[in-house]
Design a protein around this motif. Sequence first.
Motif, short mmCIF file in Angstrom:
data_model
loop_
_atom_site.label_atom_id
_atom_site.label_comp_id
_atom_site.label_asym_id
_atom_site.label_seq_id
_atom_site.Cartn_x
_atom_site.Cartn_y
_atom_site.Cartn_z
N UNK A 47 88.26 69.68 -6.96
CA UNK A 47 87.11 70.45 -6.54
C UNK A 47 85.98 70.19 -7.54
N UNK A 48 84.77 70.55 -7.16
CA UNK A 48 83.66 70.51 -8.09
C UNK A 48 82.73 71.69 -7.83
N UNK A 64 78.35 76.86 -4.87
CA UNK A 64 79.74 77.23 -4.69
C UNK A 64 80.66 76.05 -4.98
N UNK A 65 81.88 76.39 -5.35
CA UNK A 65 82.87 75.35 -5.59
C UNK A 65 83.21 74.68 -4.25
N UNK A 66 83.30 73.35 -4.26
CA UNK A 66 83.59 72.63 -3.04
C UNK A 66 84.75 71.65 -3.24
N UNK A 67 85.50 71.46 -2.16
CA UNK A 67 86.61 70.51 -2.19
C UNK A 67 86.07 69.09 -2.13
N UNK A 68 86.55 68.26 -3.04
CA UNK A 68 86.10 66.87 -3.12
C UNK A 68 87.13 65.92 -2.51
N UNK A 69 88.38 66.09 -2.91
CA UNK A 69 89.42 65.16 -2.45
C UNK A 69 90.79 65.82 -2.55
N UNK A 70 91.67 65.42 -1.65
CA UNK A 70 93.03 65.94 -1.60
C UNK A 70 94.01 64.80 -1.41
N UNK A 71 95.13 64.87 -2.10
CA UNK A 71 96.24 63.95 -1.84
C UNK A 71 97.46 64.81 -1.55
N UNK A 72 98.07 64.57 -0.39
CA UNK A 72 99.21 65.39 0.02
C UNK A 72 100.48 64.90 -0.66
N UNK A 73 101.55 65.66 -0.49
CA UNK A 73 102.83 65.25 -1.07
C UNK A 73 103.31 63.95 -0.45
N UNK A 74 102.84 63.66 0.76
CA UNK A 74 103.22 62.42 1.42
C UNK A 74 102.28 61.27 1.12
N UNK A 86 88.85 63.24 1.98
CA UNK A 86 87.66 63.32 1.12
C UNK A 86 86.55 64.11 1.79
N UNK A 87 85.74 64.72 0.97
CA UNK A 87 84.50 65.31 1.47
C UNK A 87 83.61 64.18 1.97
N UNK A 88 82.84 64.48 3.00
CA UNK A 88 81.95 63.45 3.55
C UNK A 88 81.01 62.88 2.49
N UNK A 89 80.60 63.73 1.58
CA UNK A 89 79.61 63.32 0.58
C UNK A 89 80.15 62.29 -0.41
N UNK A 90 81.48 62.13 -0.49
CA UNK A 90 82.04 61.20 -1.46
C UNK A 90 82.84 60.07 -0.81
N UNK A 91 82.98 60.09 0.50
CA UNK A 91 83.76 59.06 1.19
C UNK A 91 83.18 57.68 0.90
N UNK A 92 84.08 56.76 0.59
CA UNK A 92 83.66 55.40 0.30
C UNK A 92 83.26 55.19 -1.14
N UNK A 93 83.12 56.27 -1.91
CA UNK A 93 82.74 56.15 -3.32
C UNK A 93 83.83 56.65 -4.26
N UNK A 94 84.56 57.67 -3.84
CA UNK A 94 85.60 58.27 -4.67
C UNK A 94 86.97 57.92 -4.11
N UNK A 95 87.94 57.77 -5.00
CA UNK A 95 89.31 57.51 -4.60
C UNK A 95 90.26 58.39 -5.41
N UNK A 96 91.09 59.15 -4.70
CA UNK A 96 92.09 59.99 -5.36
C UNK A 96 93.42 59.24 -5.35
N UNK A 97 94.17 59.38 -6.43
CA UNK A 97 95.47 58.73 -6.51
C UNK A 97 96.40 59.57 -7.37
N UNK A 98 97.69 59.39 -7.16
CA UNK A 98 98.68 60.13 -7.93
C UNK A 98 99.70 59.21 -8.55
#
Length: 115
Positions: free
Chosen positions: A37-38, A44-54, A59-71
């Motif tokens: 989140x940011x 207000x706090x907003x969700x940026x990216x999520x990675x599920x257990x699977x 991604x939030x539309x505002x960061x798609x194509x620019x941000x990458x989440x990884x685990x």
Amino acid sequence: QVQLVESGGGLVQPGGSLRLSCAASGFTFWAYAMNWYRQAPGKERELVATISSGGNKNYANSVKGRFTISGDNAKNVVSLQMNSLKPEDTAMYFCYTKYVGTDYWGKGTTVTVSS
């Protein structure tokens, strides 16, 4: 005890990159969704990216194509690679998970995008 510790924030020029990390402990990391989140000043706090257990990512539309989440399940770390940063990405970034019905937040790391 569940703990989330963010790192990697800093000052970067527009168009630059940063990689944030969230070190998780105290729970079975790979079994739960992890989120970034940011919160920008005055907003207000907003969700940026999520990675599920699977491993599914959203991604939030505002960061798609620019941000990458990884685990990294071996290291219990979730990362957020941020490229092509814009001044509007300036915010405190937080790691979040819900474990056994309880919300857990890290203390955050600050990202400032400015020339």
